[in-house]
Scaffold this active site. Sequence first.
Site, PDB file in Angstrom:
ATOM      1  N   LYS A 184       0.826  -1.210   0.000  1.00 11.48           N
ATOM      2  CA  LYS A 184       0.000   0.000   0.000  1.00 11.48           C
ATOM      3  C   LYS A 184       0.863   1.264   0.000  1.00 11.48           C
ATOM      4  CE  LYS A 184      -3.580  -2.494  -0.347  1.00 11.48           C
ATOM      5  NZ  LYS A 184      -4.518  -3.111   0.560  1.00 11.48           N
TER       6      LYS A 184
HETATM    7  C1  LIG Z   1      -5.608  -4.212   0.871  1.00  8.86           C
HETATM    8  C2  LIG Z   1      -7.060  -3.959   0.895  1.00  8.86           C
HETATM    9  C3  LIG Z   1      -7.858  -4.256   2.014  1.00  8.86           C
HETATM   10  C4  LIG Z   1      -7.338  -5.029   3.172  1.00  8.86           C
HETATM   11  O1  LIG Z   1      -6.239  -4.464   3.760  1.00  8.86           O
HETATM   12  P1  LIG Z   1      -5.392  -5.300   4.824  1.00  8.86           P
HETATM   13  O2  LIG Z   1      -4.656  -4.245   5.584  1.00  8.86           O
HETATM   14  O3  LIG Z   1      -4.475  -6.196   4.041  1.00  8.86           O
HETATM   15  O4  LIG Z   1      -6.338  -6.064   5.669  1.00  8.86           O
HETATM   16  C5  LIG Z   1      -9.179  -3.880   2.000  1.00  8.86           C
HETATM   17  N1  LIG Z   1      -9.729  -3.262   0.938  1.00  8.86           N
HETATM   18  C6  LIG Z   1      -9.013  -2.980  -0.163  1.00  8.86           C
HETATM   19  C7  LIG Z   1      -9.673  -2.262  -1.289  1.00  8.86           C
HETATM   20  C8  LIG Z   1      -7.664  -3.343  -0.232  1.00  8.86           C
HETATM   21  O5  LIG Z   1      -6.963  -3.096  -1.328  1.00  8.86           O
END
Ligand SMILES: *Cc1c(COP(=O)(O)O)cnc(C)c1O
Length: 384
Positions: A184
């Site tokens: 991210k």
């Molecule tokens: C990555 C992601 C999540 C989940 O995030 P985590 O921190 O890995 O639990 C939820 N929604 C979207 C759109 C994502 O890309």
Amino acid sequence: MRKDFLVFGSPLIGEEEIKEVVDSLRSGWIGTGPKVAKFEKMFREYKGVPFAVALNSCTAALHLSLLAIGLKPGDEVITTTMTFCASVNAIIHAKATPVFVDCQRDTMNVDPREIEKNITHKTRAILPVHFAGRPCDMDAIMDIAKKHKLKVIEDCAHAIEAEYKGNKTGTFGDLACFSFYVTKNIITGEGGMVITLHEEYADTIKVLGLHGMSRDAWKRFSDDGYKHYQVVYPGFKYNMMDLQASIGIHQLKKVQANWKKRKAIWSAYNKAFKDMPVETPAPVEGNTKHAFHLYTILVDKEKTGISRDAFLDAMTLENIGVGVHYRSILTHPYYQQTFKLNPEDYPNSYYIGERTVSLPFSAKLTDKDVNDVIEAVRRVLGKG
Ligand SMILES: *Cc1c(COP(=O)(O)O)cnc(C)c1O
């Protein structure tokens, strides 16, 4: 051809993060402590909101946000078919029923008209996802929510930096959830955050995220002396550790600098692919800030002569790591079978999901890396 494999989504981590983690290890306070509190404070200031609760993932943040609004079994939550499975699983784990609506073909964001069409007397909330970092049409979504008295939980996993008409994403809805997973825009390894304007939601989430123990139970071993805690709900183990917050504190300081780097890569890719037979992302809408989380191209065999899946394999052979964000939610057997839905009834997300490719887009990429990606795309399409 490139010699070493370019890992998709590899994060940019500096000496500051490394030193801070080591400092936590040496201090002996590894779990939830002062650095989590500091990271939450920095996040509140960054977003200009009164409450932020750090958790161990965005999935946890979505789950607890959906619990906090008090959903009952049978309640419906509307979300998009162009998202990661976690957005949907959180709704199911909150014992509500997900209702799927298609995305727009160009923006890939949820279509507000489709939301309105799917509202029933059981609808309680809307869970929009700012896809790839592009802010959703929040005016339309908030109007619908107001009209039908629905809660809004923003999935900001892609969109920490995004803004819509001068307001930051995450400040429109009742609650908003962020991810600090390794790929991210800012990372803590695993990690997430909920922000809200409402103290009662923040309090509930804090309690639910740590076993259902009464407030500030994490302080029970501090030098103020031992304090008894009370369990007020059968909660979850979703708290963030200081080890994770150590990384987050420094990542958040660099959020704008890294955004600028990705913006430059976005422009370089747009320029390079303009004359190639692939579809590049829709232009950034006026009066918005795109968070530039994913750079996606659509590979349509009719135009390129090569299928998306063959393109993925060919890029990997070129030593370029690629991703797919995402195949339509309804291509997964669980959702298809459980909710008796056909992915082809969601034509936009189905079309995108069968053609989309995410190219490397991390702030860590060097000019040479970006050039290697462009050259590899050119060669692979040339073969098509
Ligand atoms: C990555 C992601 C999540 C989940 O995030 P985590 O921190 O890995 O639990 C939820 N929604 C979207 C759109 C994502 O890309």
